[in-house]
Write an enzyme that holds these catalytic residues in place. Structure first.
Site: not given
Ligand code: PPS
Length: 312
Positions: A71, A127, A149, A246, A270
């Site tokens: 994100w 990471h 987070r 975004s 999300g």
């Molecule tokens: S990774 O694979 O470790 O790089 O994952 P990462 O991108 O760090 O985290 C994935 C979670 O981010 C949520 N996500 C978002 N949330 C809000 N808005 C937007 N635009 C967005 N894009 C990605 C994604 O849904 C994952 O969280 P969860 O709780 O599983 O939905």
């Protein structure tokens, strides 16, 4: 990031196919005491990474897995691309041939020499713990956006991702996953150790911390603050475009183009507080205690607003 990311999708698809033929206990390896997936990382690549020459204008995003890296990565890449376009910088890294996998630690041994030749500004996600980053990142004062987070939503997201993404070991039950999460058996290491280690850098002038939750509450303000930190000067209208592109909805809709098969696994809910669907009373207590012991009193711990987002 609406354009297709061919190289990103290729790397992920190959890793997923390779992992499908492997046993669960072959999926991770340990390097300097931390576990990583064998299909995307290797000791050789970690050693080669030391040759990266970081720059003061690099845009680095650091975050523990599942903290919202994709994100905020979208926001950063979009801010940089919008700025480059405005400046009509023809050498911009938007060229598909110059694309590298955005996660620093994922790639081949030649990646860092290629990166050294890329024009500025480079956007890099990671990471990794601060001690495992190339030394030049701190020596050359690269700017780092540290994304955090709340631990309960991170664990919840990590659990679902582990069961959907073949490169990571899956878990039969949430209870099994919870034990592994709390006992440092996660790829990229322990959440609490990650926050404690990064907390040592939280006061640095080259480090800005942002929480997933604050971005969820006010994305427009978050985008504005991030742009200001990196010295990316855009009009209100341009910033608004970055904000709109975004949204979870928009990123999920584009995810086949940007993330391929991974998209439907990654863009899950999300939101904030999905942990309430998994944590039982005992697990809540254990997490609250671990938070208290490891990070509650630190700058990052306070930024997380645990009482608001994590109390049952
Ligand atoms: S990774 O694979 O470790 O790089 O994952 P990462 O991108 O760090 O985290 C994935 C979670 O981010 C949520 N996500 C978002 N949330 C809000 N808005 C937007 N635009 C967005 N894009 C990605 C994604 O849904 C994952 O969280 P969860 O709780 O599983 O939905």
């Amino acid at each position: 990031m609406e354009k297709p990311r061919k190289k990103f999708i290729d790397v992920v698809d190959k890793a997923m196919v390779a992992a499908n033929t492997m046993d669960r206990d072959e999926l991770l390896f340990s390097y300097k005491g931390i576990l990583y997936p064998v299909t995307v990382c290797s000791p050789e690549v970690f050693k080669a990474m030391e040759s990266l020459e970081a720059r003061s204008d690099d845009v680095i995003l650091a975050g523990y897995p599942k903290s919202g890296t994709n994100w905020v990565g979208q926001i950063l890449s979009d801010l940089v691309a919008t700025f480059e376009k405005k400046m009509q910088n023809e050498e911009s890294i938007n060229d598909e041939d110059l694309e590298e996998f955005p996660y620093l630690e994922v790639g081949d041994t030649g990646k860092y020499e290629r990166m050294n030749k890329l024009p500025s500004r480079r956007v890099i996600f990671t990471h990794l713990l601060p001690d495992n980053l190339p030394r030049s990142v701190f020596q050359n004062k690269a700017k780092i956006l540290l994304l955090i987070r709340n631990p309960k939503d991170v664990a919840t997201s990590f659990y679902h991702f582990s069961n959907g993404m073949s490169v990571l070991p899956s878990y039969e039950t949430w209870d099994d996953f919870f034990i592994a999460f709390m006992t440092e058996k996660m790829p990229w290491g322990s959440y609490f150790n990650y926050l404690s280690e990064w907390n040592k850098y939280a006061e640095d002038e080259n480090v800005m911390t942002i929480t997933y939750e604050e971005l969820k509450e006010n994305r427009a303000l978050g985008v504005k603050n991030i742009a200001a930190f990196f010295g990316i000067s855009l009009t209100e209208e341009e910033l608004q475009g970055v904000v709109e592109r975004s949204s979870f909805q928009s990123m999920k809709e584009n995810s086949l183009k940007t993330h391929g098969a991974l998209g439907s696994i990654l863009f899950r809910k999300g939101g904030v507080s999905d942990w309430k669907s998994l944590f039982n009373e005992d697990q809540n207590e254990k997490m609250d205690k671990a938070f208290e012991e490891h990070i509650a009193g630190t700058k990052l711990g306070m930024k997380l607003k645990y009482d608001v987002y994590c109390r049952a």
